[in-house]
Each structure stands twice: as C-alpha cells, then as structure tokens.
Design a protein around this motif. Sequence first.
Motif, PDB file in Angstrom:
ATOM      1  N   ASP A 125       0.814  -1.216   0.000  1.00  0.00           N
ATOM      2  CA  ASP A 125       0.000   0.000   0.000  1.00  0.00           C
ATOM      3  C   ASP A 125       0.848   1.267   0.000  1.00  0.00           C
ATOM      4  N   LEU A 126       2.168   1.109   0.182  1.00  0.00           N
ATOM      5  CA  LEU A 126       3.052   2.280   0.221  1.00  0.00           C
ATOM      6  C   LEU A 126       4.064   2.308  -0.922  1.00  0.00           C
ATOM      7  N   LEU A 127       4.201   1.188  -1.613  1.00  0.00           N
ATOM      8  CA  LEU A 127       5.236   1.072  -2.645  1.00  0.00           C
ATOM      9  C   LEU A 127       4.652   0.331  -3.834  1.00  0.00           C
ATOM     10  N   ASP A 128       4.910   0.832  -5.028  1.00  0.00           N
ATOM     11  CA  ASP A 128       4.359   0.190  -6.224  1.00  0.00           C
ATOM     12  C   ASP A 128       4.976  -1.182  -6.472  1.00  0.00           C
ATOM     13  N   ALA A 129       6.284  -1.285  -6.256  1.00  0.00           N
ATOM     14  CA  ALA A 129       6.987  -2.551  -6.472  1.00  0.00           C
ATOM     15  C   ALA A 129       8.277  -2.528  -5.654  1.00  0.00           C
ATOM     16  N   PRO A 130       8.746  -3.681  -5.194  1.00  0.00           N
ATOM     17  CA  PRO A 130       9.967  -3.720  -4.400  1.00  0.00           C
ATOM     18  C   PRO A 130      11.222  -3.640  -5.262  1.00  0.00           C
ATOM     19  N   PRO A 131      12.322  -3.136  -4.722  1.00  0.00           N
ATOM     20  CA  PRO A 131      13.594  -3.118  -5.454  1.00  0.00           C
ATOM     21  C   PRO A 131      14.056  -4.525  -5.818  1.00  0.00           C
ATOM     22  N   ARG A 132      14.782  -4.599  -6.904  1.00  0.00           N
ATOM     23  CA  ARG A 132      15.361  -5.884  -7.326  1.00  0.00           C
ATOM     24  C   ARG A 132      16.881  -5.888  -7.220  1.00  0.00           C
ATOM     25  N   THR A 133      17.474  -4.698  -7.162  1.00  0.00           N
ATOM     26  CA  THR A 133      18.927  -4.597  -7.056  1.00  0.00           C
ATOM     27  C   THR A 133      19.282  -3.775  -5.826  1.00  0.00           C
ATOM     28  N   TRP A 134      20.527  -3.921  -5.380  1.00  0.00           N
ATOM     29  CA  TRP A 134      20.958  -3.174  -4.201  1.00  0.00           C
ATOM     30  C   TRP A 134      21.033  -1.678  -4.484  1.00  0.00           C
ATOM     31  N   ASP A 135      21.371  -1.298  -5.709  1.00  0.00           N
ATOM     32  CA  ASP A 135      21.379   0.128  -6.060  1.00  0.00           C
ATOM     33  C   ASP A 135      19.991   0.738  -5.878  1.00  0.00           C
ATOM     34  N   GLU A 136      18.962  -0.004  -6.213  1.00  0.00           N
ATOM     35  CA  GLU A 136      17.598   0.485  -6.028  1.00  0.00           C
ATOM     36  C   GLU A 136      17.255   0.600  -4.542  1.00  0.00           C
ATOM     37  N   VAL A 137      17.799  -0.298  -3.738  1.00  0.00           N
ATOM     38  CA  VAL A 137      17.600  -0.225  -2.287  1.00  0.00           C
ATOM     39  C   VAL A 137      18.219   1.058  -1.735  1.00  0.00           C
ATOM     40  N   VAL A 138      19.444   1.353  -2.172  1.00  0.00           N
ATOM     41  CA  VAL A 138      20.134   2.559  -1.703  1.00  0.00           C
ATOM     42  C   VAL A 138      19.330   3.801  -2.073  1.00  0.00           C
ATOM     43  N   ALA A 139      18.804   3.839  -3.296  1.00  0.00           N
ATOM     44  CA  ALA A 139      18.023   4.994  -3.732  1.00  0.00           C
ATOM     45  C   ALA A 139      16.777   5.172  -2.865  1.00  0.00           C
ATOM     46  N   LEU A 140      16.151   4.070  -2.498  1.00  0.00           N
ATOM     47  CA  LEU A 140      14.964   4.136  -1.648  1.00  0.00           C
ATOM     48  C   LEU A 140      15.338   4.534  -0.219  1.00  0.00           C
ATOM     49  N   ALA A 141      16.497   4.057   0.237  1.00  0.00           N
ATOM     50  CA  ALA A 141      16.966   4.423   1.579  1.00  0.00           C
ATOM     51  C   ALA A 141      17.248   5.919   1.671  1.00  0.00           C
ATOM     52  N   GLU A 142      17.757   6.480   0.606  1.00  0.00           N
ATOM     53  CA  GLU A 142      18.038   7.918   0.596  1.00  0.00           C
ATOM     54  C   GLU A 142      16.766   8.751   0.734  1.00  0.00           C
ATOM     55  N   LYS A 143      15.636   8.156   0.406  1.00  0.00           N
ATOM     56  CA  LYS A 143      14.344   8.834   0.564  1.00  0.00           C
ATOM     57  C   LYS A 143      13.734   8.593   1.942  1.00  0.00           C
ATOM     58  N   GLY A 144      14.433   7.813   2.785  1.00  0.00           N
ATOM     59  CA  GLY A 144      13.949   7.549   4.135  1.00  0.00           C
ATOM     60  C   GLY A 144      12.874   6.489   4.225  1.00  0.00           C
ATOM     61  N   GLN A 145      12.762   5.636   3.210  1.00  0.00           N
ATOM     62  CA  GLN A 145      11.680   4.654   3.177  1.00  0.00           C
ATOM     63  C   GLN A 145      12.126   3.241   3.558  1.00  0.00           C
ATOM     64  N   VAL A 146      13.410   3.086   3.916  1.00  0.00           N
ATOM     65  CA  VAL A 146      13.951   1.760   4.184  1.00  0.00           C
ATOM     66  C   VAL A 146      14.307   1.606   5.662  1.00  0.00           C
ATOM     67  N   THR A 147      13.965   0.461   6.215  1.00  0.00           N
ATOM     68  CA  THR A 147      14.405   0.079   7.545  1.00  0.00           C
ATOM     69  C   THR A 147      15.047  -1.297   7.458  1.00  0.00           C
TER      70      THR A 147
END
Length: 383
Positions: A125-147
């Motif tokens: 309900d908060l994300l359209d699709a999950p990351p598939r690569t670690w680079d995508e994880v980092v980009a999402l973390a920079e937005k404050g959406q990763v724990t």
Amino acid sequence: MITLKGMTWDHPRGYAPLEKASELYRERHPEVEISWTRRSLQAFADRPLSLMTKEYDLLIIDHPHVGEAERDQSLLPLNGQGYDDMLEEFSRRTVGPSYASYDYHGSVWALPVDAAAQVACWRPDLLDAPPRTWDEVVALAEKGQVTMPLKPIDAMASFCTLSANIGHPVARDEGRLLDMDAGREVFKALLAVARHMEEQCFSNNPIEVLERMSRTTQFAYCPLLYGYNSYSREDAPNARIAFNDIPALGDNGPCGSMIGGAGIAVSSSCERSDVALDFAFFIMSGEAQSGFYFDAQGQPGHLDAWESDRTNRLSLDFFRNTRKTMDTCWLRPRYDGFLGFMDKAGNLVNATLRGQGDVDETLKQLEELYQASRGTRLDRDYD
C-alpha cells in the motif's frame, strides 16, 4: 500415561503449531501427553544443548547446533531408526537446503518443520513494487523509506548473505574467512543503506522491524530480514506486509541468503524415543505441514506447503515469492565453534555499520576470530 516434555521458542510460530500437533496426536494416541515449555530465543541459547536434552524429550533447535550435538551426542540421530524412507522423501520435498542443514557428517539431527531465510519485505500500500537490485535499495533508503534489523547477529547475517550473493561466501574454505576485496564491497553496500538508518535499527531484530512496518507508514521496505508469513496473512492485526526475494548486490540474482528456520529433534536421553520419533515424523508430513501446521501460525518446511495454492492465497504469495531465495540459500558452517564466532563477529559488524570502526581493521579482526574459532570453541556472548 506416556508423558513427553518439549522445548520450543516463545513466539506463536514456534509454539502454536506444536501445541496443536500435540492435541491432534493425543486424539490418535490417548495414552500420550506432550507438553511444551516456551523460552525466548536468547534463553534457549543461554543453556548448552547437552543440559537441555537432559530435561526435555523433544526440542526445537537451530541447525548451527548440530556440531554441538555431534560432539556431545546429546541428540538422537534420526537415520537408522526405521524412518529412512520418510527421510529420503523429506530430503527431496523440503524447501532449499532446509533438510541438508540438519544432515551433518552422515547423521540427521532434526527435521526441518520450520523454514526461513533472509528475504525482503515491503508494504504494497506504500510502494508500487519492491527493489530488485541493491542500487535500487540505496536509492529508496536515501528517501527515508527503508528500515532494516541491524542487531549484531542480524547485521552479521546480512554481511554473510551479501558475501554469498556476490560469489564469496564466508568460510568457503577452512583456511580463510573472506577475501578482503569482497569484504570491502559488502561493507560498502551495507554502509550505503545503514547511514540512513535510525539509531534503533542497530538494536532491532526482525520481529521488531516487522512490527514497526505493520503499525506505521514510516517505512515501505526492508531488504534483508528473516521472514514471518504471519505478517502477510489475512488475519494479520495491522497492515499486511508482502515478502519477496532478496535484492541482488551482484549479477547472480537473489542467491546466497543465510538460511535459518528450525528443526524438531529428539533427545538422546528420551526414555520413550519411539513415541517422540513418531510424533516428530507426524508433524513433518506434507499433509500436516500444509494443513494444521500452517493454519496454527507455522512456517512449514515441506514443499507441499510451499507449493499449495491455499497457503499462498492466504499469505500474499509468501511462499511463491520467496522461493528463489530459499532454493539458492547459503548454508553456513556448522562446526562446533561457529556460533561463538558469529556472536563476536556480529558485534564488530554492528559497530562498523554504526560508523564506529574502520572497515579494513574490522575485516582483519573478523579473520582472526574465524581462525580462533577453528581451533577452539569460542565462548558465547549473551544479552
């Protein structure tokens, strides 16, 4: 009356399926009563297996304990007890290396009634699709959406998972823990995410992270944690969480996750091992695992449950969506001494991800700890 005592961990996934199984078993065998004591995961770790098996007939154990079991002969090997045909079936019909994790030096020390590995999770309900690569994880973390759970033992598990993901599993050979360049690459990846984490993440375990994700809208994604299908179910008390394969750091896809899970073992001191064995194999059957075991909040290891349309429909496809990760898991060393290494190594990795340690110095200390653990059993660290 035949009375057996069992020990399991104090979480519904750990005790509810076993209590239900004992109830059903007594309906079939009125003369048998099986009771279960619950202990926290830490409380279980705080006592040597050799002492626990003097008090309990059945135990839920983690596969890294098999080295200790072999040394002390505290558990009853399950092969050669009249169930070898069923063991052969389980070796083929359990997810990933779950069965293999309890098969050590020719003896099978437990049945993988519970399967788990580090996987990823997200809020649909908060994300359209999950990351598939670690680079995508980092980009999402920079937005404050990763724990992420970065408690020492979980930080070390993530370090091991990413090492295996890039083709450099730790302790691949006895002579060396990890290539320095590979270690630097893993730390670089983890630090790129960890620098955006809140302080409490460094003391959180997977359950604490899942609780925060389900109760608030602060975080949409976690790249590595041990999965709990109870958070995906229709009857989840808060927002449902979906689980999927881990994001790839390298080019090998979602492989290398450090396998977890739990197995049911029989104490070598059990006076009615015939009954204990019958019960253990009863709950490991495909019918039980995909039926009452799952229904009672369990996370089965049998492929009948993983491939079931019903279990997947009720859990946002938890089993199908993490299957690639489970099938390509990394099986950590199980020699007696590796658990002590993981304890101390986790403290080092956690401190480094907090920014309190130099990467190269940490890698050198990890190597020294590993070499020490090969020669002697390191003392365990407990909370």
